[in-house]
Motif scaffolding. Structure first.
Motif, PDB file in Angstrom:
ATOM      1  N   TYR A 120      37.823 -28.506 -51.240  1.00 16.75           N
ATOM      2  CA  TYR A 120      37.013 -27.292 -51.111  1.00 16.75           C
ATOM      3  C   TYR A 120      36.073 -27.387 -49.910  1.00 16.75           C
ATOM      4  N   PHE A 121      35.357 -28.506 -49.797  1.00 15.89           N
ATOM      5  CA  PHE A 121      34.422 -28.668 -48.687  1.00 15.89           C
ATOM      6  C   PHE A 121      35.159 -28.771 -47.352  1.00 15.89           C
ATOM      7  N   LYS A 122      36.367 -29.340 -47.379  1.00 20.20           N
ATOM      8  CA  LYS A 122      37.169 -29.399 -46.160  1.00 20.20           C
ATOM      9  C   LYS A 122      37.549 -27.997 -45.697  1.00 20.20           C
ATOM     10  N   ARG A 123      37.869 -27.131 -46.635  1.00 12.00           N
ATOM     11  CA  ARG A 123      38.233 -25.766 -46.295  1.00 12.00           C
ATOM     12  C   ARG A 123      37.039 -25.005 -45.707  1.00 12.00           C
ATOM     13  N   ILE A 124      35.860 -25.194 -46.300  1.00 13.78           N
ATOM     14  CA  ILE A 124      34.654 -24.532 -45.782  1.00 13.78           C
ATOM     15  C   ILE A 124      34.350 -25.020 -44.371  1.00 13.78           C
ATOM     16  N   GLU A 125      34.474 -26.320 -44.146  1.00 11.00           N
ATOM     17  CA  GLU A 125      34.228 -26.887 -42.821  1.00 11.00           C
ATOM     18  C   GLU A 125      35.223 -26.339 -41.800  1.00 11.00           C
ATOM     19  N   ALA A 126      36.483 -26.181 -42.235  1.00  7.57           N
ATOM     20  CA  ALA A 126      37.516 -25.659 -41.334  1.00  7.57           C
ATOM     21  C   ALA A 126      37.221 -24.217 -40.948  1.00  7.57           C
ATOM     22  N   ILE A 127      36.761 -23.400 -41.888  1.00  4.26           N
ATOM     23  CA  ILE A 127      36.437 -22.006 -41.590  1.00  4.26           C
ATOM     24  C   ILE A 127      35.276 -21.917 -40.603  1.00  4.26           C
ATOM     25  N   GLU A 128      34.240 -22.724 -40.822  1.00  5.82           N
ATOM     26  CA  GLU A 128      33.089 -22.716 -39.915  1.00  5.82           C
ATOM     27  C   GLU A 128      33.504 -23.144 -38.511  1.00  5.82           C
ATOM     28  N   PHE A 129      34.318 -24.175 -38.421  1.00  5.73           N
ATOM     29  CA  PHE A 129      34.789 -24.654 -37.120  1.00  5.73           C
ATOM     30  C   PHE A 129      35.606 -23.576 -36.407  1.00  5.73           C
ATOM     31  N   THR A 130      36.505 -22.936 -37.133  1.00  4.49           N
ATOM     32  CA  THR A 130      37.401 -21.949 -36.541  1.00  4.49           C
ATOM     33  C   THR A 130      36.648 -20.739 -36.014  1.00  4.49           C
ATOM     34  N   ILE A 131      35.628 -20.309 -36.749  1.00  5.61           N
ATOM     35  CA  ILE A 131      34.830 -19.163 -36.294  1.00  5.61           C
ATOM     36  C   ILE A 131      34.116 -19.489 -34.984  1.00  5.61           C
ATOM     37  N   LYS A 132      33.592 -20.703 -34.870  1.00  5.37           N
ATOM     38  CA  LYS A 132      32.879 -21.098 -33.655  1.00  5.37           C
ATOM     39  C   LYS A 132      33.825 -21.241 -32.462  1.00  5.37           C
ATOM     40  N   GLN A 133      35.102 -21.550 -32.726  1.00  3.64           N
ATOM     41  CA  GLN A 133      36.062 -21.797 -31.650  1.00  3.64           C
ATOM     42  C   GLN A 133      36.886 -20.566 -31.294  1.00  3.64           C
ATOM     43  N   ASP A 134      36.516 -19.408 -31.809  1.00  4.53           N
ATOM     44  CA  ASP A 134      37.326 -18.209 -31.605  1.00  4.53           C
ATOM     45  C   ASP A 134      37.286 -17.735 -30.154  1.00  4.53           C
ATOM     46  N   ASP A 135      38.430 -17.260 -29.666  1.00  2.00           N
ATOM     47  CA  ASP A 135      38.549 -16.616 -28.366  1.00  2.00           C
ATOM     48  C   ASP A 135      38.095 -17.515 -27.219  1.00  2.00           C
ATOM     49  N   GLY A 136      38.446 -18.788 -27.275  1.00  2.00           N
ATOM     50  CA  GLY A 136      38.172 -19.705 -26.173  1.00  2.00           C
ATOM     51  C   GLY A 136      36.768 -20.248 -26.115  1.00  2.00           C
ATOM     52  N   ALA A 137      35.965 -20.008 -27.140  1.00  2.00           N
ATOM     53  CA  ALA A 137      34.585 -20.499 -27.140  1.00  2.00           C
ATOM     54  C   ALA A 137      34.567 -22.022 -27.313  1.00  2.00           C
ATOM     55  N   LEU A 138      33.583 -22.657 -26.704  1.00  2.00           N
ATOM     56  CA  LEU A 138      33.365 -24.108 -26.797  1.00  2.00           C
ATOM     57  C   LEU A 138      34.654 -24.899 -26.531  1.00  2.00           C
ATOM     58  N   PRO A 139      35.233 -24.750 -25.352  1.00  2.00           N
ATOM     59  CA  PRO A 139      36.486 -25.461 -25.058  1.00  2.00           C
ATOM     60  C   PRO A 139      36.361 -26.980 -25.096  1.00  2.00           C
ATOM     61  N   GLN A 140      35.144 -27.499 -24.960  1.00  2.00           N
ATOM     62  CA  GLN A 140      34.953 -28.950 -25.011  1.00  2.00           C
ATOM     63  C   GLN A 140      35.250 -29.526 -26.391  1.00  2.00           C
ATOM     64  N   ASN A 141      35.351 -28.647 -27.404  1.00  2.00           N
ATOM     65  CA  ASN A 141      35.624 -29.121 -28.761  1.00  2.00           C
ATOM     66  C   ASN A 141      37.093 -29.002 -29.150  1.00  2.00           C
ATOM     67  N   LEU A 142      37.970 -28.679 -28.205  1.00  2.13           N
ATOM     68  CA  LEU A 142      39.377 -28.501 -28.544  1.00  2.13           C
ATOM     69  C   LEU A 142      40.009 -29.763 -29.112  1.00  2.13           C
ATOM     70  N   HIS A 143      39.512 -30.918 -28.685  1.00  2.00           N
ATOM     71  CA  HIS A 143      40.098 -32.165 -29.192  1.00  2.00           C
ATOM     72  C   HIS A 143      39.796 -32.369 -30.678  1.00  2.00           C
ATOM     73  N   ASN A 144      38.804 -31.654 -31.218  1.00 10.69           N
ATOM     74  CA  ASN A 144      38.491 -31.766 -32.648  1.00 10.69           C
ATOM     75  C   ASN A 144      39.351 -30.835 -33.505  1.00 10.69           C
ATOM     76  N   ALA A 145      40.076 -29.947 -32.860  1.00  9.05           N
ATOM     77  CA  ALA A 145      40.912 -29.008 -33.605  1.00  9.05           C
ATOM     78  C   ALA A 145      42.199 -29.676 -34.046  1.00  9.05           C
ATOM     79  N   GLU A 146      42.696 -29.245 -35.196  1.00  9.10           N
ATOM     80  CA  GLU A 146      43.990 -29.727 -35.679  1.00  9.10           C
ATOM     81  C   GLU A 146      45.127 -28.881 -35.123  1.00  9.10           C
ATOM     82  N   ILE A 147      44.850 -27.594 -34.896  1.00  9.21           N
ATOM     83  CA  ILE A 147      45.839 -26.662 -34.351  1.00  9.21           C
ATOM     84  C   ILE A 147      45.167 -25.839 -33.268  1.00  9.21           C
TER      85      ILE A 147
END
Length: 404
Positions: free
Chosen positions: A239-266
């Protein structure tokens, strides 16, 4: 249970002083008149069940149409107040109190185009709704041209027999099919018996698979729906992993914060309006950290996109004609001026941008390119996850594994 009413034309004309009325001999199961209706000088106005009226209104809102009732004009209409049917459960199974418990009169059927499917659940209704949706996908050849149009109506949180019987009676009125997911075996049996009694086609989605798993595990099911008292699940790590994934994905939308791409799974890459954002959110709700990067002519792509593991990156493409239509509608809704529209929604620009993205994909052959034309978000997500897990685990047989 609320008393129901029946409306019929009278074939009997009483004299001015007469108060003695008899039931219509043509209807042998017609109940006697109540004392109130005998004493009244004028027949009361027709009143339907308030609960059914609320459900009908909710269904109209969900389906985007206004439901109206059509009644034939009949001379000298009389109203009879029927005695309420008493539900007498036997071993927690509903059964009618008298043989006269027939399907409600079809004269009060809602006017609707196409056939109806009632979906009943004791929980959120997610399972039954998606099951029916998957089955309807097999009939696209006649649903598209309205050759066999269908109206679906979802009833969720139904956890008592009275509410279930109201829905079954409404299904009989509308000539609907009933599909249900009821964890309580007695509720499921009540639905089955009522549908059989009133001649309603029905399907139990949850029961057969639950019985099969119980036989396979050698353990009896609880019979409790999700969210029922006594079924309190602790918040799990998933459950907490899913919440963390949603928060991360919202922050990374539309090319935002490209320096964090290595933390993405997809990582999803594609031109505008290929569904990157909704696909990202859908995958995030399944627990995957997703970033998406737009491909735009004249805009340099972030260097981190080419530095992350190539197994993470997925390209999205679409038919140019479809993309042109989507962008024109988008530009119109946003009120773009002619200059902006020419750089966004004109066919020449659309083709040029797709060609530009295609060259980038060709330079990175390890990126799978997924055609999203005509695909639902769920279908595209299934392709992404299948490829992702296959490449990550190097399975000889692609699968998505999960441990409960």
């Amino acid at each position: 249970m609320l008393a129901s009413t029946a409306v019929r034309s009278s074939s009997h004309r009483s004299t001015p002083g007469s108060t003695d009325r008899k039931p219509n001999p043509a209807n042998p199961i017609s109940p006697p008149y109540s004392q109130a209706s005998r004493a009244a000088s004028e027949p009361p106005k027709f009143k339907g069940s308030p609960q059914l009226n609320r459900w009908s209104t909710a269904r109209a809102i969900r389906s985007g149409r206004k439901l109206e009732r059509q009644r034939q004009q009949r001379p000298q209409v009389e109203v009879e107040e029927m005695n309420p049917r008493v539900v007498q459960p036997k071993e927690s199974v509903w059964s009618p109190s008298t043989p006269s418990a027939e399907a409600p009169d079809n004269d009060d059927r809602e006017v609707a185009t196409g056939k109806s499917i009632f979906m009943v659940s004791d929980g959120t209704g997610w399972t039954v709704e998606h099951s029916v949706g998957a089955a309807l996908g097999q009939f696209e050849h006649c649903l598209v041209d309205r050759g066999c149009s269908v109206n679906t109506h979802l009833f969720s949180g139904i956890d008592d027999v009275d509410g279930l019987m109201e829905i079954v009676k409404q299904a009989a009125k509308e000539g609907a099919m009933l599909v249900y997911t009821l964890a309580d075996p007695s509720m499921a049996e009540s639905a089955r018996q009522a549908c059989k009694l009133w001649g309603i086609p029905s399907t139990d989605v949850l029961g057969p698979i639950t019985e099969a798993i119980a036989s396979h595990l050698g353990v009896s099911p609880s019979g409790l729906p999700r969210g029922a008292p006594g079924r309190n699940f602790p918040l799990s790590e998933e459950y907490f992993k899913r919440i963390e994934a949603i928060e991360f994905t919202i922050k990374q939308d539309d090319g935002a914060l490209p320096q964090n791409l290595h933390n993405a799974e997809i990582v999803l890459a594609g031109v505008s309006r290929t569904g990157k954002t909704p696909l990202s959110i859908y995958l995030a709700q399944k627990g995957y950290k997703v970033a998406n990067v737009p491909i735009v002519i004249g805009a340099e792509l972030p260097h981190t996109l080419f530095e992350v593991e190539p197994e993470k990156v997925f390209g999205l493409t679409i038919n140019p004609v479809v993309l042109h239509t989507i962008r024109k509608a988008r530009a119109k809704s946003l009120g773009f001026c002619q200059e902006i529209m020419s750089n966004y929604s004109e066919m020449d620009h659309v083709r040029a941008e797709l060609d530009f993205a295609g060259k980038i994909f060709a330079q990175n052959p390890t990126w799978p390119v997924i055609e999203v034309t005509g695909k639902a978000i769920e279908e595209t997500a299934a392709v992404v996850l299948r490829l992702y897990h296959d490449r990550k685990h190097k399975c000889s047989m692609p699968r998505i594994s999960k441990r409960y």
